[in-house]
Scaffold this motif. Structure first.
Motif, PDB file in Angstrom:
ATOM      1  N   PRO A 289       0.793  -1.238   0.000  1.00  0.00           N
ATOM      2  CA  PRO A 289       0.000   0.000   0.000  1.00  0.00           C
ATOM      3  C   PRO A 289       0.823   1.284   0.000  1.00  0.00           C
ATOM      4  N   LEU A 290       2.074   1.216   0.490  1.00  0.00           N
ATOM      5  CA  LEU A 290       2.923   2.413   0.520  1.00  0.00           C
ATOM      6  C   LEU A 290       4.083   2.330  -0.469  1.00  0.00           C
ATOM      7  N   GLU A 291       4.023   1.349  -1.386  1.00  0.00           N
ATOM      8  CA  GLU A 291       5.011   1.232  -2.466  1.00  0.00           C
ATOM      9  C   GLU A 291       4.288   0.607  -3.656  1.00  0.00           C
ATOM     10  N   PHE A 292       3.703   1.481  -4.486  1.00  0.00           N
ATOM     11  CA  PHE A 292       2.740   0.997  -5.482  1.00  0.00           C
ATOM     12  C   PHE A 292       2.815   1.852  -6.740  1.00  0.00           C
TER      13      PHE A 292
ATOM     14  N   PRO B 219     -12.921  -5.710  -3.124  1.00  0.00           N
ATOM     15  CA  PRO B 219     -12.672  -4.531  -3.964  1.00  0.00           C
ATOM     16  C   PRO B 219     -12.095  -3.357  -3.190  1.00  0.00           C
ATOM     17  N   GLY B 220     -12.162  -3.393  -1.864  1.00  0.00           N
ATOM     18  CA  GLY B 220     -11.587  -2.340  -1.048  1.00  0.00           C
ATOM     19  C   GLY B 220     -10.065  -2.310  -1.102  1.00  0.00           C
ATOM     20  N   MET B 221      -9.459  -3.333  -1.715  1.00  0.00           N
ATOM     21  CA  MET B 221      -8.003  -3.378  -1.850  1.00  0.00           C
ATOM     22  C   MET B 221      -7.503  -2.464  -2.966  1.00  0.00           C
ATOM     23  N   ALA B 222      -8.390  -2.031  -3.849  1.00  0.00           N
ATOM     24  CA  ALA B 222      -7.969  -1.283  -5.038  1.00  0.00           C
ATOM     25  C   ALA B 222      -7.417   0.093  -4.671  1.00  0.00           C
TER      26      ALA B 222
ATOM     27  N   PRO C  22      -2.187  -9.811   7.682  1.00  0.00           N
ATOM     28  CA  PRO C  22      -3.228 -10.344   6.778  1.00  0.00           C
ATOM     29  C   PRO C  22      -3.606  -9.360   5.671  1.00  0.00           C
ATOM     30  N   TYR C  23      -3.757  -8.082   6.024  1.00  0.00           N
ATOM     31  CA  TYR C  23      -4.140  -7.106   5.008  1.00  0.00           C
ATOM     32  C   TYR C  23      -3.052  -6.972   3.946  1.00  0.00           C
TER      33      TYR C  23
END
Length: 205
Positions: free
Chosen positions: A75-78, A155-158, A115-116
């Motif tokens: 999430p912080l390297e994308f 879909p909240g992962m997008a 997990p996330y």
């Protein structure tokens, strides 16, 4: 020669950096494919879509295809620019550093949870490379990732934009060496390794 040492007949996936001298490599890449030494080709951490297009253009002249790319997926390297392009062109992603890398991992795990972070990587990747620093945790991570196969993704992962917020590195302060005898001193880089105290020598940077 390396394949012979490993007892393998071919490479499943050969990754090449986008800044390599592709004009010089092209003939060798074609030859390794024709001789069944390499089954699939990929790119090692391309910086942007243009870098992928440039390399694929050279591969097109050889009748070969870029089938995978490796990217840090966290999430912080994308890199959001590459994701739609890879979807359109059916390029697989091998995800690196799902926890953000050695320095960033404690912060990211605290903020997001293991997990996330694993589910986030699985959302975008065909293959996830887990850290090998702790083999017990690596096995647990692998088992968790395997349990996600076939499940519908959240879909909240997008993510909708690119982001790069690694923990800032500090300069190395101490350099380690082992004194084997009076004439033989061997430098090494492995900050967590503990050996016999009397054998150590330190140099301060």
């Amino acid at each position: 020669y390396h394949l012979e040492e490993l007892g393998r007949k071919y490479v499943d996936l050969l990754l090449v950096t986008t800044d390599a001298n592709w004009d010089d490599y092209a003939g060798s890449l074609k030859l390794t494919y024709e001789e069944n030494k390499v089954k699939h080709f990929g790119l090692e951490q391309p910086s942007d879509v243009e870098a992928i297009k440039k390399c694929q253009g050279i591969m097109d002249t050889l009748g070969l295809k870029i089938e995978y790319i490796t990217l840090p997926i966290c999430p912080l390297e994308f890199n959001n620019e590459i994701i739609p392009y890879r979807n359109e062109n059916k390029i697989g992603i091998t995800g690196l550093n799902p926890f953000g890398g050695y320095l960033s991992a404690p912060r990211n795990i605290t903020a997001f949870s293991v997990p996330y972070l694993l589910m986030f990587a699985a959302y975008y990747c065909d293959i996830v490379m887990v850290s090998g620093r702790d083999m017990i945790k690596a096995y647990e991570d692998k088992e968790f990732l395997s349990s996600l196969i076939g499940r519908e993704a959240d879909p909240g992962m997008a993510l909708k934009k690119s982001i790069s917020k690694p923990v800032k590195e500090i300069k190395q302060a101490v350099y380690t060496s082992l004194k084997m005898d009076e004439d033989n001193i061997i430098p090494y880089t492995s900050p967590e390794t503990l050996l016999y105290a009397e054998d150590y020598m330190f140099k301060f940077g």
